[in-house]
Write an enzyme that holds these catalytic residues in place. Structure first.
Site, PDB file in Angstrom:
ATOM      1  N   GLU A   1       1.101  -1.238   0.109  1.00 50.67           N
ATOM      2  CA  GLU A   1      -0.143  -0.051   0.052  1.00 50.67           C
ATOM      3  C   GLU A   1       0.890   1.178  -0.130  1.00 50.67           C
ATOM      4  O   GLU A   1       1.928   1.208   0.500  1.00 50.67           O
ATOM      5  CB  GLU A   1      -0.949  -0.118   1.171  1.00 50.67           C
ATOM      6  CG  GLU A   1      -1.715  -1.097   1.105  1.00 50.67           C
ATOM      7  CD  GLU A   1      -2.704  -1.340   2.478  1.00 50.67           C
ATOM      8  OE1 GLU A   1      -3.954  -1.926   2.260  1.00 50.67           O
ATOM      9  OE2 GLU A   1      -2.494  -0.706   3.468  1.00 50.67           O
TER      10      GLU A   1
ATOM     11  N   CYS B   1       6.664  -6.443   7.505  1.00 47.29           N
ATOM     12  CA  CYS B   1       7.677  -5.789   8.041  1.00 47.29           C
ATOM     13  C   CYS B   1       8.356  -6.705   9.004  1.00 47.29           C
ATOM     14  O   CYS B   1       7.770  -7.636   9.693  1.00 47.29           O
ATOM     15  CB  CYS B   1       6.891  -4.715   9.044  1.00 47.29           C
ATOM     16  SG  CYS B   1       8.506  -3.303   9.883  1.00 47.29           S
TER      17      CYS B   1
ATOM     18  N   CYS C   1       6.357  -4.387  15.909  1.00 50.39           N
ATOM     19  CA  CYS C   1       5.954  -3.546  16.762  1.00 50.39           C
ATOM     20  C   CYS C   1       4.508  -3.815  17.189  1.00 50.39           C
ATOM     21  O   CYS C   1       3.792  -3.924  16.471  1.00 50.39           O
ATOM     22  CB  CYS C   1       6.087  -1.905  16.580  1.00 50.39           C
ATOM     23  SG  CYS C   1       7.742  -1.631  16.108  1.00 50.39           S
TER      24      CYS C   1
ATOM     25  N   CYS D   1       1.308  -1.500  16.011  1.00 51.64           N
ATOM     26  CA  CYS D   1       1.444  -1.352  14.555  1.00 51.64           C
ATOM     27  C   CYS D   1       0.663  -2.512  13.756  1.00 51.64           C
ATOM     28  O   CYS D   1       1.294  -3.872  13.846  1.00 51.64           O
ATOM     29  CB  CYS D   1       2.790  -0.984  14.024  1.00 51.64           C
ATOM     30  SG  CYS D   1       2.799  -0.699  12.254  1.00 51.64           S
TER      31      CYS D   1
ATOM     32  N   CYS E   1      -0.860   6.109  10.015  1.00 59.73           N
ATOM     33  CA  CYS E   1      -0.003   5.565  10.584  1.00 59.73           C
ATOM     34  C   CYS E   1      -0.292   4.253  11.148  1.00 59.73           C
ATOM     35  O   CYS E   1      -0.896   4.109  12.019  1.00 59.73           O
ATOM     36  CB  CYS E   1       0.896   6.356  11.571  1.00 59.73           C
ATOM     37  SG  CYS E   1       1.388   8.148  10.894  1.00 59.73           S
TER      38      CYS E   1
HETATM   39  N1  SAH Z   1       9.474   1.026  10.342  1.00 58.38           N
HETATM   40  C1  SAH Z   1       9.605   2.579   9.991  1.00 58.38           C
HETATM   41  C2  SAH Z   1       8.719   3.167   8.973  1.00 58.38           C
HETATM   42  C3  SAH Z   1       7.151   3.182   9.433  1.00 58.38           C
HETATM   43  S1  SAH Z   1       6.608   4.725   9.762  1.00 58.38           S
HETATM   44  C4  SAH Z   1       9.367   3.345  11.410  1.00 58.38           C
HETATM   45  O1  SAH Z   1       9.144   2.722  12.367  1.00 58.38           O
HETATM   46  O2  SAH Z   1       9.682   4.630  11.649  1.00 58.38           O
HETATM   47  C5  SAH Z   1       5.132   4.468  10.666  1.00 58.38           C
HETATM   48  C6  SAH Z   1       4.775   5.358  12.021  1.00 58.38           C
HETATM   49  O3  SAH Z   1       3.586   5.112  12.440  1.00 58.38           O
HETATM   50  C7  SAH Z   1       5.993   4.842  12.912  1.00 58.38           C
HETATM   51  O4  SAH Z   1       6.414   6.332  13.651  1.00 58.38           O
HETATM   52  C8  SAH Z   1       5.032   4.270  13.952  1.00 58.38           C
HETATM   53  O5  SAH Z   1       5.599   4.351  15.365  1.00 58.38           O
HETATM   54  C9  SAH Z   1       3.801   4.623  13.939  1.00 58.38           C
HETATM   55  N2  SAH Z   1       2.654   3.861  14.283  1.00 58.38           N
HETATM   56  C10 SAH Z   1       2.528   2.345  14.029  1.00 58.38           C
HETATM   57  N3  SAH Z   1       1.419   2.124  14.553  1.00 58.38           N
HETATM   58  C11 SAH Z   1       0.799   3.034  14.773  1.00 58.38           C
HETATM   59  C12 SAH Z   1      -0.503   3.345  15.341  1.00 58.38           C
HETATM   60  N4  SAH Z   1      -1.557   2.295  15.216  1.00 58.38           N
HETATM   61  N5  SAH Z   1      -1.032   4.668  15.482  1.00 58.38           N
HETATM   62  C13 SAH Z   1      -0.152   5.809  15.518  1.00 58.38           C
HETATM   63  N6  SAH Z   1       0.955   5.662  15.050  1.00 58.38           N
HETATM   64  C14 SAH Z   1       1.607   4.287  14.772  1.00 58.38           C
END
Ligand code: SAH
Length: 365
Positions: A94, A114, A118, A121, A342
């Site tokens: 996506e 990924c 985490c 996420c 995000c």
């Molecule tokens: N792997 C990289 C690129 C992904 S960026 C990184 O972690 O930076 C995606 C962003 O969204 C990251 O800052 C992550 O912490 C945030 N994120 C992931 N899941 C989320 C959620 N459910 N709500 C808000 N932010 C989230």
């Protein structure tokens, strides 16, 4: 036996030059093809009208141009568009087009799924299927441009920013990422301004140093998300193999041009990392750095124990940072209802595209 056609979209400039040198082509001609591919985004050789008919015929006999294709789009009420993109092996990723006033940001993926898992996420729940190739990263830009060619209502005409914040951990796929960045910033090709490109990492410290050596320099964003190692290990188990101290040392060493900042992303999770003490520790961690903070109140998806903090808590966290003169923004989460915000990118486990799904643009498939 039919000879296999070389997909020119999949080649770096050096690879294209090597290939055409074998055909006896001059550098000048090769440069023309490169421009057609990236400046004008030609998808056929017939359209390359400044090449001789003979060259175009030769190209068509030996090569093809195949980019990833848009399979589906979802449009949110705020104008955010999520593009589901089909890859050659049938996997899907996506990308998200995010309009904001006059800005139009494209959020790109770097992996199918990924590596990092985490806990907060949704992409993390997919596991890693595979790394994207450089041309599949650049291909997301191509698909977004094709979307814009249709002049969709409610979107600015041009992309203004690229952020590598989609599915995957960009720095876990550094060779393809840097190859893609080279193509996207090539002054004779896409020529996207490097200062408008941001690579976001969950904090792979050694790779931050490597990215720092990449030219032209791009912006760095770091998903810090916690202010002590124990909390970080709980919510980002794999990223936390580097301590916050190591991570901050890598950030301090990242070469910053004049008036450039490192962006620290901080997902706010209710009662996990959103206390006043967290905010104060964050201030201390950032002391002396040219940093800004993007607070991202957690975007929900079903089946996790996490909650978004109350608005007052979010505001209080921001105030503590602002009072300490740390520029801090609360990220407006766009496209939530289409799971485009995000941490909400998922794409059906990176499954193969079912035959019944028609590409939006059958001609490209
Ligand atoms: N792997 C990289 C690129 C992904 S960026 C990184 O972690 O930076 C995606 C962003 O969204 C990251 O800052 C992550 O912490 C945030 N994120 C992931 N899941 C989320 C959620 N459910 N709500 C808000 N932010 C989230």
């Amino acid at each position: 036996m039919p000879i296999e056609l070389t997909n020119l979209a999949a080649l770096s400039k050096a690879e294209l030059q090597r290939l055409t040198a074998r055909w006896g082509w001059s550098r000048y001609r090769t440069a023309q093809v490169w421009e057609w591919l990236y400046r004008r985004r030609a998808v056929s050789f017939e359209s390359m009208t400044n090449l001789s008919v003979q060259m175009r015929t030769e190209l068509a006999q030996r090569a093809c141009i195949r980019w990833p294709v848009a399979v589906e789009r979802r449009i949110a009420a705020d104008g955010t568009r999520k593009l589901l993109i089909g890859l050659e092996d049938g996997r899907r990723i996506e990308s998200v087009l995010i309009p904001d006033d006059r800005r139009l940001t494209l959020c790109l993926s770097t992996q199918v799924g990924c590596t990092l898992d985490c806990g907060f996420c949704l992409t993390g729940t997919m596991g890693l299927t595979r790394n994207l190739k450089a041309y599949e990263i650049v291909g997301q830009w191509v698909v977004a441009q094709q979307e814009l060619d249709e002049r969709p209502e409610g979107l600015p005409r041009r992309l203004t920013n690229l952020v590598f914040m989609g599915m995957g951990e960009p720095l876990a796929n550094l060779p393809a990422l840097t190859d893609a960045l080279t193509r996207l910033t090539d002054p004779h090709g896409v020529a996207f301004p490097p200062r408008r490109i941001t690579v976001s990492t969950a904090g792979l410290a050694p790779q931050i140093a490597e990215l720092g050596r990449f030219q032209p320099a791009v912006n760095l964003a770091v998903s810090l998300n916690a202010t002590d190692d124990a909390t970080r290990a709980k919510i980002m188990p794999l990223a936390a193999r580097y301590s916050i101290e190591e991570l901050m040392a890598a950030c301090r060493a990242y070469p910053l041009g004049p008036r450039r900042f490192i962006t620290f992303e901080y997902v706010l999770l209710d009662r996990v990392n959103d206390s006043d003490d967290d905010a104060r520790r964050l201030v201390r961690l950032l002391r002396g750095m040219r940093a800004k903070v993007n607070l991202i109140p957690w975007n929900p998806y079903p089946g996790t124990p996490f909650r978004r903090p109350a608005d007052e808590r979010i505001a209080r966290f921001q105030t503590i940072l602002l009072d300490a003169r740390v520029p801090t923004y609360i990220r407006k989460s766009k496209g939530q209802e289409i799971l485009a915000a995000c941490g909400q990118l998922h794409s059906a486990e990176g499954e193969k595209t079912p035959q019944s799904v028609q590409p939006l643009h059958p001609a490209w498939s």
